[in-house]
Design a protein around this motif. Sequence first.
Motif, short mmCIF file in Angstrom:
data_model
loop_
_atom_site.label_atom_id
_atom_site.label_comp_id
_atom_site.label_asym_id
_atom_site.label_seq_id
_atom_site.Cartn_x
_atom_site.Cartn_y
_atom_site.Cartn_z
N ILE A 136 0.84 -1.20 0.00
CA ILE A 136 0.00 0.00 0.00
C ILE A 136 0.87 1.26 0.00
O ILE A 136 0.63 2.21 -0.75
N GLY A 137 1.92 1.24 0.84
CA GLY A 137 2.82 2.39 0.88
C GLY A 137 3.53 2.60 -0.44
O GLY A 137 3.66 3.73 -0.91
N GLY A 138 3.97 1.49 -1.06
CA GLY A 138 4.67 1.59 -2.34
C GLY A 138 3.78 2.09 -3.46
O GLY A 138 4.20 2.94 -4.27
N VAL A 139 2.55 1.59 -3.53
CA VAL A 139 1.63 2.01 -4.60
C VAL A 139 1.22 3.47 -4.41
O VAL A 139 1.21 4.25 -5.39
N MET A 140 0.90 3.87 -3.18
CA MET A 140 0.55 5.27 -2.93
C MET A 140 1.74 6.19 -3.26
O MET A 140 1.57 7.27 -3.82
N TYR A 141 2.92 5.73 -2.91
CA TYR A 141 4.12 6.50 -3.23
C TYR A 141 4.26 6.64 -4.75
O TYR A 141 4.57 7.73 -5.25
N GLY A 142 4.03 5.55 -5.48
CA GLY A 142 4.12 5.60 -6.94
C GLY A 142 3.13 6.56 -7.56
O GLY A 142 3.46 7.30 -8.50
N ILE A 143 1.90 6.58 -7.03
CA ILE A 143 0.87 7.49 -7.55
C ILE A 143 1.28 8.94 -7.32
O ILE A 143 1.23 9.78 -8.23
N LEU A 144 1.72 9.25 -6.11
CA LEU A 144 2.09 10.62 -5.77
C LEU A 144 3.34 11.07 -6.52
O LEU A 144 3.41 12.22 -7.00
N VAL A 145 4.32 10.17 -6.67
CA VAL A 145 5.54 10.53 -7.40
C VAL A 145 5.24 10.79 -8.87
O VAL A 145 5.83 11.70 -9.49
N THR A 146 4.32 10.03 -9.45
CA THR A 146 3.93 10.26 -10.84
C THR A 146 3.25 11.60 -11.00
O THR A 146 3.47 12.32 -11.99
N MET A 147 2.44 11.99 -10.02
CA MET A 147 1.79 13.30 -10.07
C MET A 147 2.82 14.42 -9.91
O MET A 147 2.72 15.46 -10.56
N VAL A 148 3.82 14.19 -9.06
CA VAL A 148 4.92 15.15 -8.94
C VAL A 148 5.63 15.30 -10.28
O VAL A 148 5.94 16.41 -10.73
N ALA A 149 5.88 14.16 -10.94
CA ALA A 149 6.56 14.18 -12.24
C ALA A 149 5.75 14.95 -13.28
O ALA A 149 6.31 15.69 -14.10
N ALA A 150 4.41 14.83 -13.25
CA ALA A 150 3.56 15.55 -14.20
C ALA A 150 3.72 17.06 -14.05
O ALA A 150 3.84 17.80 -15.03
N PHE A 151 3.72 17.54 -12.81
CA PHE A 151 3.88 18.98 -12.58
C PHE A 151 5.30 19.43 -12.87
O PHE A 151 5.51 20.55 -13.35
N SER A 152 6.29 18.57 -12.60
CA SER A 152 7.67 18.93 -12.92
C SER A 152 7.88 19.03 -14.42
O SER A 152 8.59 19.93 -14.90
N ILE A 153 7.27 18.12 -15.17
CA ILE A 153 7.37 18.18 -16.63
C ILE A 153 6.72 19.46 -17.15
O ILE A 153 7.25 20.14 -18.03
N SER A 154 5.55 19.79 -16.60
CA SER A 154 4.88 21.05 -16.98
C SER A 154 5.77 22.24 -16.67
O SER A 154 5.85 23.19 -17.46
N TYR A 155 6.43 22.20 -15.52
CA TYR A 155 7.34 23.27 -15.13
C TYR A 155 8.50 23.39 -16.12
O TYR A 155 8.82 24.50 -16.59
N GLU A 156 9.13 22.26 -16.45
CA GLU A 156 10.28 22.28 -17.35
C GLU A 156 9.89 22.74 -18.76
O GLU A 156 10.62 23.50 -19.41
N ILE A 157 8.74 22.29 -19.24
CA ILE A 157 8.30 22.68 -20.58
C ILE A 157 8.08 24.19 -20.65
O ILE A 157 8.52 24.87 -21.59
N LYS A 158 7.38 24.72 -19.64
CA LYS A 158 7.11 26.17 -19.64
C LYS A 158 8.40 26.96 -19.47
O LYS A 158 8.54 28.06 -20.03
N LEU A 159 9.34 26.43 -18.67
CA LEU A 159 10.59 27.12 -18.42
C LEU A 159 11.37 27.35 -19.71
O LEU A 159 12.00 28.41 -19.88
N PHE A 160 11.32 26.38 -20.62
CA PHE A 160 12.09 26.47 -21.86
C PHE A 160 11.24 26.84 -23.08
O PHE A 160 11.77 26.96 -24.18
N ALA A 161 9.94 27.01 -22.89
CA ALA A 161 9.06 27.35 -24.01
C ALA A 161 9.15 28.84 -24.33
O ALA A 161 9.49 29.67 -23.48
N ARG A 162 8.85 29.20 -25.58
CA ARG A 162 8.82 30.61 -25.97
C ARG A 162 7.59 31.29 -25.38
O ARG A 162 6.50 30.73 -25.42
#
Length: 265
Positions: A136-162
Amino acid sequence: MHRMLSLLVLFLFLVEEIFHQRLGKSGRLSTVSTDHYVLKNNFDRYDLLRLLELLFLGLLLSTSEGNPATGHGQLGMMLTGLQISRLFGRRILSRWSVLGVLQALQMILLLSIILVPMKISTDVYPLSPIPLLSLIGGVMYGILVTMVAAFSISYEIKLFARESGKLYEALPPLADSEGWAFKFSKLSVYAGMAGTTGLFLLTGFSILPVLFSTSLLLQFAGVLFCRKKTFNGHHPVAHILWGVSFLLLYFLAVSGITTVSPALP
């Protein structure tokens, strides 16, 4: 059977994206889902598609490959949790673009289930509190880490976008993306601690808890970096750490290292 269900969910993801692109080009869909839109459209075609996707993901968990003791089953549980988050996400995030990034990550997980053979382990652990804590801890961790990755990707894309591009306008402000990533990362640390404790008690000092705890330490380091004050208020190093943490966790799930046995007795 699990490949057929995975392909069906993947097809529904593509249909959802096609609808989104067509409505966006026609000007009938704003990149920002305002509170007025959410209240007026409490249930729309996207919710229907996401409910169908959630239904088939639930059926995927009912197959032998969806057993939670296997890497495929754990990926399926993560996908189900992420789908629930995406179903209700537009009422919280108010940004179609971040939900699209999260959907792209879901598609990568689905392709992993389809293309990567399931690893079977001969190790069997009884259905007791410690294995359940690690699962349960591992699966919940995986869900939350994936959501963190989604926002980080959005951050990185906007950081380098025109700044003049449509992509720049579609993504949330850098501070918003980082703020949400920070919140989910803090939550993931608690879930990860539970998973790490269960894994060490279950398997001892082995490769699985060591790599899992490494991913957790990277998440925690990202949280610490994000708390530091900077001249521009942004913390790119934290997003790099969160990204590496997600990739390490993804490797664990896909490689089959997290597989305990073909079935929990």
